[in-house]
Enzyme design. Structure first.
Site, mmCIF file in Angstrom:
data_model
loop_
_atom_site.group_PDB
_atom_site.id
_atom_site.type_symbol
_atom_site.label_atom_id
_atom_site.label_comp_id
_atom_site.label_asym_id
_atom_site.label_seq_id
_atom_site.Cartn_x
_atom_site.Cartn_y
_atom_site.Cartn_z
ATOM 1 N N TYR A 156 -3.497 -14.327 -5.244
ATOM 2 C CA TYR A 156 -3.266 -15.366 -4.236
ATOM 3 C C TYR A 156 -4.377 -15.304 -3.192
ATOM 4 O O TYR A 156 -4.653 -14.236 -2.635
ATOM 5 C CB TYR A 156 -1.899 -15.175 -3.565
ATOM 6 C CG TYR A 156 -1.641 -16.268 -2.562
ATOM 7 C CD1 TYR A 156 -1.246 -17.529 -2.997
ATOM 8 C CD2 TYR A 156 -1.847 -16.075 -1.203
ATOM 9 C CE1 TYR A 156 -1.057 -18.562 -2.097
ATOM 10 C CE2 TYR A 156 -1.652 -17.103 -0.296
ATOM 11 C CZ TYR A 156 -1.257 -18.351 -0.744
ATOM 12 O OH TYR A 156 -1.073 -19.380 0.139
ATOM 13 N N GLN A 167 5.727 -21.263 -2.271
ATOM 14 C CA GLN A 167 5.821 -21.976 -3.553
ATOM 15 C C GLN A 167 4.822 -21.416 -4.570
ATOM 16 O O GLN A 167 5.116 -21.360 -5.774
ATOM 17 C CB GLN A 167 5.656 -23.490 -3.372
ATOM 18 C CG GLN A 167 4.373 -23.955 -2.722
ATOM 19 C CD GLN A 167 4.467 -24.011 -1.193
ATOM 20 O OE1 GLN A 167 5.245 -23.275 -0.572
ATOM 21 N NE2 GLN A 167 3.658 -24.857 -0.586
ATOM 22 N N ASN A 185 0.060 -15.756 4.767
ATOM 23 C CA ASN A 185 0.795 -15.851 6.031
ATOM 24 C C ASN A 185 2.188 -15.226 5.886
ATOM 25 O O ASN A 185 2.509 -14.630 4.862
ATOM 26 C CB ASN A 185 0.885 -17.316 6.488
ATOM 27 C CG ASN A 185 1.669 -18.178 5.501
ATOM 28 O OD1 ASN A 185 2.445 -17.676 4.689
ATOM 29 N ND2 ASN A 185 1.454 -19.483 5.568
ATOM 30 N N SER A 215 -4.333 -7.039 10.208
ATOM 31 C CA SER A 215 -5.493 -6.181 9.975
ATOM 32 C C SER A 215 -5.781 -5.319 11.211
ATOM 33 O O SER A 215 -5.400 -5.660 12.324
ATOM 34 C CB SER A 215 -6.702 -7.058 9.644
ATOM 35 O OG SER A 215 -7.788 -6.264 9.240
ATOM 36 N N GLN A 248 -13.216 -7.006 14.148
ATOM 37 C CA GLN A 248 -11.791 -6.922 13.836
ATOM 38 C C GLN A 248 -11.019 -7.934 14.665
ATOM 39 O O GLN A 248 -10.130 -8.624 14.170
ATOM 40 C CB GLN A 248 -11.270 -5.504 14.114
ATOM 41 C CG GLN A 248 -9.861 -5.266 13.645
ATOM 42 C CD GLN A 248 -9.734 -5.510 12.163
ATOM 43 O OE1 GLN A 248 -10.558 -5.049 11.374
ATOM 44 N NE2 GLN A 248 -8.730 -6.264 11.756
ATOM 45 N N HIS A 279 -10.340 -11.609 13.623
ATOM 46 C CA HIS A 279 -9.476 -11.956 12.483
ATOM 47 C C HIS A 279 -8.274 -12.800 12.903
ATOM 48 O O HIS A 279 -7.898 -13.746 12.233
ATOM 49 C CB HIS A 279 -8.971 -10.693 11.781
ATOM 50 C CG HIS A 279 -9.853 -10.274 10.651
ATOM 51 N ND1 HIS A 279 -10.117 -11.086 9.579
ATOM 52 C CD2 HIS A 279 -10.536 -9.133 10.426
ATOM 53 C CE1 HIS A 279 -10.934 -10.453 8.743
ATOM 54 N NE2 HIS A 279 -11.207 -9.271 9.235
ATOM 55 N N GLU A 332 -5.972 1.073 8.941
ATOM 56 C CA GLU A 332 -6.502 0.437 7.737
ATOM 57 C C GLU A 332 -7.992 0.768 7.602
ATOM 58 O O GLU A 332 -8.439 1.228 6.556
ATOM 59 C CB GLU A 332 -6.296 -1.081 7.860
ATOM 60 C CG GLU A 332 -6.826 -1.873 6.682
ATOM 61 C CD GLU A 332 -6.823 -3.381 6.964
ATOM 62 O OE1 GLU A 332 -6.625 -3.784 8.132
ATOM 63 O OE2 GLU A 332 -7.045 -4.147 6.009
ATOM 64 N N HIS A 333 -8.757 0.513 8.660
ATOM 65 C CA HIS A 333 -10.190 0.825 8.674
ATOM 66 C C HIS A 333 -10.441 1.875 9.743
ATOM 67 O O HIS A 333 -9.956 1.735 10.868
ATOM 68 C CB HIS A 333 -11.031 -0.399 9.041
ATOM 69 C CG HIS A 333 -10.808 -1.592 8.158
ATOM 70 N ND1 HIS A 333 -9.958 -2.622 8.503
ATOM 71 C CD2 HIS A 333 -11.317 -1.915 6.954
ATOM 72 C CE1 HIS A 333 -9.964 -3.532 7.544
ATOM 73 N NE2 HIS A 333 -10.768 -3.135 6.582
ATOM 74 N N ASP A 375 -16.142 -5.018 3.924
ATOM 75 C CA ASP A 375 -15.405 -6.273 3.748
ATOM 76 C C ASP A 375 -16.050 -7.148 2.677
ATOM 77 O O ASP A 375 -15.375 -7.962 2.051
ATOM 78 C CB ASP A 375 -15.366 -7.062 5.064
ATOM 79 C CG ASP A 375 -14.445 -6.443 6.094
ATOM 80 O OD1 ASP A 375 -13.558 -5.669 5.693
ATOM 81 O OD2 ASP A 375 -14.621 -6.722 7.295
ATOM 82 N N GLU A 412 22.177 21.198 -18.398
ATOM 83 C CA GLU A 412 22.422 19.910 -17.740
ATOM 84 C C GLU A 412 23.576 19.153 -18.391
ATOM 85 O O GLU A 412 23.850 18.008 -18.030
ATOM 86 C CB GLU A 412 21.142 19.040 -17.745
ATOM 87 C CG GLU A 412 20.073 19.550 -16.784
ATOM 88 C CD GLU A 412 18.938 18.555 -16.544
ATOM 89 O OE1 GLU A 412 18.906 17.516 -17.229
ATOM 90 O OE2 GLU A 412 18.101 18.824 -15.669
ATOM 91 N N HIS A 468 20.740 15.695 -26.285
ATOM 92 C CA HIS A 468 19.335 16.015 -26.023
ATOM 93 C C HIS A 468 18.974 17.323 -26.732
ATOM 94 O O HIS A 468 17.909 17.453 -27.322
ATOM 95 C CB HIS A 468 19.077 16.162 -24.523
ATOM 96 C CG HIS A 468 18.954 14.864 -23.795
ATOM 97 N ND1 HIS A 468 19.978 13.964 -23.700
ATOM 98 C CD2 HIS A 468 17.899 14.309 -23.127
ATOM 99 C CE1 HIS A 468 19.563 12.914 -22.995
ATOM 100 N NE2 HIS A 468 18.311 13.100 -22.644
#
Lengths: 426, 426
Positions: free
Chosen positions: A124, A186, A209, A233, A255, A258, A322-323, A356, A410, A415
């Site tokens: 996506y 969707q 989003n 981010s 950063q 963003h 993250e970074h 990036d 067990e 088994h």
């Protein structure tokens, strides 16, 4: 930037608290979208594209003619840049292949594992102002290396009914020809459940989003895997006096641009560096086209002075960014101590933006503190590691009695019997 | 066993449909348990142990005295069996370590990734009739190899207020000393959120009943990772005429005894083999202590005859079994074609039970079709793979223009500027 001088470790977590994501109120709406796509398939996608993307679609799929047109619309300069990035990302992800390694755990018992591609994946890519073709490279290249049989790209159409040329060109370079004009929940529904023309996929990747995030979260409970949970981010920069404040300011701003919810954290062992960086930010931010966005993110950003770079790294490990940029004289020593981060940028010539786009590492990384317990996207994300074993009769004789004893303990007699019956026959 | 002769590929999916798991009606109850544990911590755990486990606890933690007692209660035979299994599991999972490999994607641009342990992990072992110490080995050994700093074991107490000696002994062998007497959703809540004595963990592993499954699913939306989604255990056996029907029957029964919802699928290219296996099952099932359970699972089990072993493997790939046993003359050729399975057992002397206990492979595997998109537990499950990069000035000069072009094309000017400002300064 809110600044804190020499805070106590007990207070660190509170200084850099992330915003709480509340998606539960979105679920009902997302569920309705899911139901619509399940019931009416492509017709629902066309209807929702009209509603949300203001696009009038005849077909939910990008045509060959649209791809050809896109190829001619992308500049030679951008094509060359994409080619360079492609090569580096390819080289780095190729190196992540795990060779099959047979291990004889005990004589006659051979075990190994083999990476096999996830068959069908959905990528996506969000729409909006910025066409994130770089994210398509970051997802498409490892998918191709893994050997996924079916790669479906979903991205919302613009109001003109088509997809940005840079996205289409990048898909073309990747050899991805199934490009679905769908966005939001969707798109996730179409990828997860399939429609009359969209194949249902096994795993869905990519940012989006809050509706996309909620939809991805929901499909994980319906048998579809996702790359990782999402969040805004973030970057944490550690700088000492060896750093150029202009460079640090530029990294923090890259950063901040963003989005207004971007998380920007600066930690230094130098009060002077903090002042210099703040001054450099003030100068640089005024020149940015996305100044308003960056300014909002900066208002929530944090500057912290601690006694040493080591203490700064402790701060970073609890934050799990993250970074993480290590703008220090000796980044190797600090990097050794990193236990929680998505991707680490070392030294004065490794801005986050190289990762990036073009250095080769993946930019799909764990945000929101998920660097504690998730890895970024890699070749691993597109494969299953299947284990295999082969025992000789001698191997079974060697470990069989232990299996019998453990199965008995067990309470699993069948088994045990699966071993006993083999050992009993000559 | 329902049998199907030469079904068409289009009908395969319907033949081996899995039961639908419906957990949503459990969520409200689990949420109440979460709230209780968050509000009242250990006191809530003690209260819920009284309610659900009929156990009267003074303390939620297993004491050193209890561990010492357990060590003396476990037989020498079982200790030796555990030692053998431990060794093999250790050898196989040690081989999964990924060495750091620096890659120069282009001159002056060096990238690598490093596996770093997830700091705090929770291992859940269910209670009930069978003390699953083998699962503790399967989770504890990779956790130790990874180097997780904090390993908390949670398992419900028996009505006598203590934990089964084989579990405590295994924890002792693993060097795990924090053992929480808690089961069900309350155990997952304690591990996810922490209490006054329980540290909140980053990732939770292990099987459990439907409340545990629902609770694990719910905490993934609250920042905690889990090993994988859960479902009933399953095996698919492919056998040709080279197979001994007694062995095949024993393998199918060792899956059937797990529970009435166990999924048992048998596929063969030989009608005679199908008849022989059915006869052998009838003989063997009568001798099992868990006969009633096995019989229920068998009633839902499926036997399919197809034309060739290759076709049988195609059937298996669409089913994506947790366990796949290849009881054929030439298992290597078939194994090459496996694209969807958790763990594969090759040849006539590799029953599933060796992998359940002692061959070295992990037995925590994707069920319910998740072999399409998830791997079993491995060393990977206990680490994050953090990427690193270091650019020299020359490296940045080499890729910087491409980064600038791409950032500009995505409308991210500050990303571009972080490169430009560095290249502009000499």
């Amino acid at each position: 930037m809110k600044t804190f001088l020499y805070p106590e470790p007990a207070d660190w977590a509170a200084l850099s608290k992330r915003p709480v994501q509340e998606l539960s109120q979105l679920r009902e709406g997302v569920q309705q979208t899911f139901d619509l796509v399940r019931q009416r398939g492509d017709a629902a996608l066309i209807e929702l594209a009209a509603k949300f993307d203001k696009a009038s679609l005849q077909d939910v799929w990008v045509s060959e003619a649209e791809i050809s047109a896109a190829i001619s619309q992308v500049s030679q300069e951008l094509k060359a840049a994409i080619a360079l990035a492609y090569n580096n990302i390819q080289v780095f992800h190729e190196a992540q292949r795990e060779p099959v390694k047979q291990v004889e755990t005990i004589a006659g018992v051979t075990c190994w594992r083999k990476s096999v591609a996830i068959q069908k994946v959905g990528l996506y890519i969000p729409g909006g102002s910025a066409p994130l073709f770089s994210t398509l490279l970051m997802l498409g290249i490892p998918a191709q290396i893994a050997g996924c049989q079916e790669i479906v790209l979903a991205t919302p159409p613009g109001a003109n009914g088509t997809v940005h040329p840079s996205i289409l060109y990048t898909a073309h370079v990747l050899g991805i020809s199934r490009i679905l004009k769908a966005g939001g929940a969707q798109a996730i529904a179409a990828l997860a459940f399939g429609t009359e023309t969209v194949p249902a996929v096994d795993k869905i990747f990519g940012p989006g989003n809050q509706y996309v995030t909620a939809a991805k979260q929901m499909v994980t409970q319906l048998g579809v895997a996702i790359d990782m949970p999402a969040g805004p981010s973030e970057v944490l920069v550690i700088a000492d006096d060896s750093a150029d404040p202009d460079f640090v300011a530029a990294d923090l701003l890259s950063q901040a641009e963003h989005g207004p919810d971007s998380q920007v954290v600066f930690v230094t062992n130098s009060e002077k560096q903090l002042q210099d960086v703040k001054a450099a930010i003030a100068t640089q931010v005024a020149q940015l086209p996305r100044q308003a966005v960056a300014q909002q993110a900066l208002n929530n950003s944090v500057g912290v002075v601690l006694n040493t770079s080591e203490e700064a790294l402790d701060f970073s490990n609890q934050y799990a960014p993250e970074h993480l940029i290590l703008s220090v004289a000796n980044p190797e020593a600090l990097a050794e101590k990193v236990t929680q981060a998505g991707s680490v940028f070392m030294g004065h010539y490794s801005p986050e933006s190289v990762g990036d786009y073009a250095s080769g590492t993946n930019h799909t990384l764990p945000t929101n503190g998920y660097a504690r317990n998730y890895s970024g996207v890699s070749l691993d994300s597109f494969v299953k590691k299947i284990t295999f074993q082969h025992l000789t009769r001698e191997g079974l004789e060697r470990i069989g009695p232990a299996v019998e004893t453990m199965a008995e303990a067990e309470g699993l007699r069948a088994h045990k019997h699966a071993v006993s019956i083999r050992l009993a026959k000559k």
